[in-house]
Design an enzyme around this catalytic site. Sequence first.
Site, mmCIF file in Angstrom:
data_model
loop_
_atom_site.group_PDB
_atom_site.id
_atom_site.type_symbol
_atom_site.label_atom_id
_atom_site.label_comp_id
_atom_site.label_asym_id
_atom_site.label_seq_id
_atom_site.Cartn_x
_atom_site.Cartn_y
_atom_site.Cartn_z
ATOM 1 N N ARG A 87 -48.724 119.039 -26.838
ATOM 2 C CA ARG A 87 -48.345 120.176 -26.010
ATOM 3 C C ARG A 87 -47.388 121.090 -26.766
ATOM 4 N NH1 ARG A 87 -44.203 121.939 -23.483
ATOM 5 N NH2 ARG A 87 -42.992 120.084 -23.858
ATOM 6 N N GLU A 89 -38.208 143.330 -24.947
ATOM 7 C CA GLU A 89 -39.402 144.002 -25.474
ATOM 8 C C GLU A 89 -40.651 143.139 -25.272
ATOM 9 O OE1 GLU A 89 -41.588 146.914 -26.567
ATOM 10 O OE2 GLU A 89 -39.427 147.198 -26.791
#
Length: 135
Positions: A27, A87
């Site tokens: 994972r 951003e």
Amino acid sequence: MESTNMLANNQSNSFFDSQKKPRGLKRIYLASKNSLRALIWLFSNESAFRQECLMLILAVPITLYLNVSLVEQVLLVGVILFVILCEIFNTAIEVIVDRIGLEINTLSGLAKDLGSAAVSVSIILAIITWVVICI
């Protein structure tokens, strides 16, 4: 009615099965791979992201030459990382809105404007932090 429920259940299961999610190191590996792919995409497609990365690259050595504490150095670099984080969120909002539809929509425009406002606020925070610490 029952066939509609079965269709809905089949659709949800075909997209995501929580029992088949990777676990452990696999994972972490897959998440890191996806994150790297996203960062490469951002760098290739978003000029604002490239400019903010340049700010970070310049800020790190500058903080080493300033006569400031380690905590202040971390704050100076941290606020630039915060601008980059905002951003990334802003770009994610823009991508999702564009995925929904490219037609002009007031709410879509508002979502994009709010993402942009978050970046602007983070830049103001960065400027204030640098001014207060460096002066």
